[in-house]
Enzyme design. Sequence first.
Site, PDB file in Angstrom:
ATOM      1  N   ASP A  81       3.982   9.313  -1.520  1.00  0.00           N
ATOM      2  CA  ASP A  81       2.798   8.589  -1.055  1.00  0.00           C
ATOM      3  C   ASP A  81       2.502   7.448  -2.012  1.00  0.00           C
ATOM      4  O   ASP A  81       2.664   7.599  -3.237  1.00  0.00           O
ATOM      5  CB  ASP A  81       1.589   9.518  -0.992  1.00  0.00           C
ATOM      6  CG  ASP A  81       0.775   9.341   0.281  1.00  0.00           C
ATOM      7  OD1 ASP A  81       0.831   8.239   0.861  1.00  0.00           O
ATOM      8  OD2 ASP A  81       0.087  10.287   0.690  1.00  0.00           O
ATOM      9  N   HIS A  92       0.814  -1.218   0.000  1.00  0.00           N
ATOM     10  CA  HIS A  92       0.000   0.000   0.000  1.00  0.00           C
ATOM     11  C   HIS A  92       0.848   1.269   0.000  1.00  0.00           C
ATOM     12  O   HIS A  92       0.310   2.365  -0.194  1.00  0.00           O
ATOM     13  CB  HIS A  92      -0.937   0.001   1.206  1.00  0.00           C
ATOM     14  CG  HIS A  92      -2.016  -1.029   1.137  1.00  0.00           C
ATOM     15  ND1 HIS A  92      -3.298  -0.752   0.722  1.00  0.00           N
ATOM     16  CD2 HIS A  92      -2.003  -2.371   1.401  1.00  0.00           C
ATOM     17  CE1 HIS A  92      -4.039  -1.854   0.757  1.00  0.00           C
ATOM     18  NE2 HIS A  92      -3.271  -2.846   1.153  1.00  0.00           N
TER      19      HIS A  92
END
Length: 457
Positions: free
Chosen positions: A366, A158
């Site tokens: 991110d 993730h």
Amino acid sequence: MSRLIVVSNRVSVPKARGAAGSQGGLAVALGSALRERRGIWFGWSGKETETYTGDINMQKNDGVTTATIDLEAQDVDEYYNGYANRTLWPLFHYRIDLAEYETGFGKGYERVNKRFADSLGPLIEPEDMVWVHDYHLLPLGSRLRERGNKNKIGFFLHIPWPPRNLLVALPFHERLVLTMLDYDLIGFQDEESVDSFLGYCRKELQADVREDGTVTYDGRSVKVAAFPIGLDYDEFLEGGQSGEARQAEQRMRSSSRHRKVIIGVDRLDYSKGLPERFDALGRFFDTYPDRVAQTLYVQIAPPSRQDVVSYQRIRNTLEQKAGQINGERSEVDMVPIRYVNKGYPRQALFGIYRSAHVGLVTPLRDGMNLVAKEYVAAQDPEDPGVLVLSRFAGAAEQLKDALLVNPYSLEETSEAIRTALDMPLEERKARWEKLNEVIKTSTVEQWRSDFVEALSA
């Protein structure tokens, strides 16, 4: 249909879609898959025990079976607080300066992954598919293979995967990556992470890497691909019709006193680029002093990992910067920045997003960043706001019609804020329509379906 076994560090008990207090889209999507396939969600309970026993607590909630184990305090300190969050997390977010390399951390990480495998392995039936999630459990597939599990096992990361020249700073990096090659499918959020992983395999392992992303090493092959995660779009919009969402929107509009609102919603983490964002806002106010009285920036930053020193530092830094900006530019009845150290329910966030003229999402790095997608989805189609997005967020690969910025450049971010605030309605609507179409069609359900289908194949 084969069962699906989901494995993550912590287990989130899924609730029915639309239920009060229901979780985000990930828990809902995985819960849906687990119900369909009579699966199990396995992980750490979040509780500590004096002596590890391996005992499994099985429960069934809303049709989903969960299986959890307790860990010793030493396990939590070395595996979770240590290797996962003080070694891998900063390194994978390109903060090699913050990564801590302690032998005990690595040993604890390996020990807990073996404990996961030893507890989970007997629960796995021959036809089951296993889906392992995130950086806490990189070697779990290999540990399952060692104990004889021959099932299809997939892994999804993730967070970002770092470039080869950063990863090699990790002690025993080759051993860690080799354990990952025991998966059948490895998924990343974006193509940049895929390229970085394949580049490492090609140059450090001299593995055979094919054009389709298949890595072959020592007689075993694993498929590597990007599976960008999305929102539970329908559920998010449904929540936006709630009284809580409408009340939050009205509260923001009335309290802003006709100023244009810029919103930032980020977990308090050094990867989110918050000090740089505050500096860029200071630059914006210095460059356009007349905008101070016309603009309100609201930063929502729920604290996280408060026992890690680097997180304590960033909180202190942001409090100082917010105080300095406000101290120099406030009036007795007006402050340009509201800095809020707590979280809000997703329904309330919908209303807050909708009230904002600009969504400022500028992480330094991110994996995806769903706040960017939530901000777009929450907008009024007839008068949408503008998304200012870091080009270093995984979401930037999909959301090309946002105003993409380099978050390290105060001038570039400052000018993007001005452009967003001044953007004509026609251009705002055109950009929003393209962004929203991407978000509406690449949902979390699609992400889950694509991954499971690829693993099945």
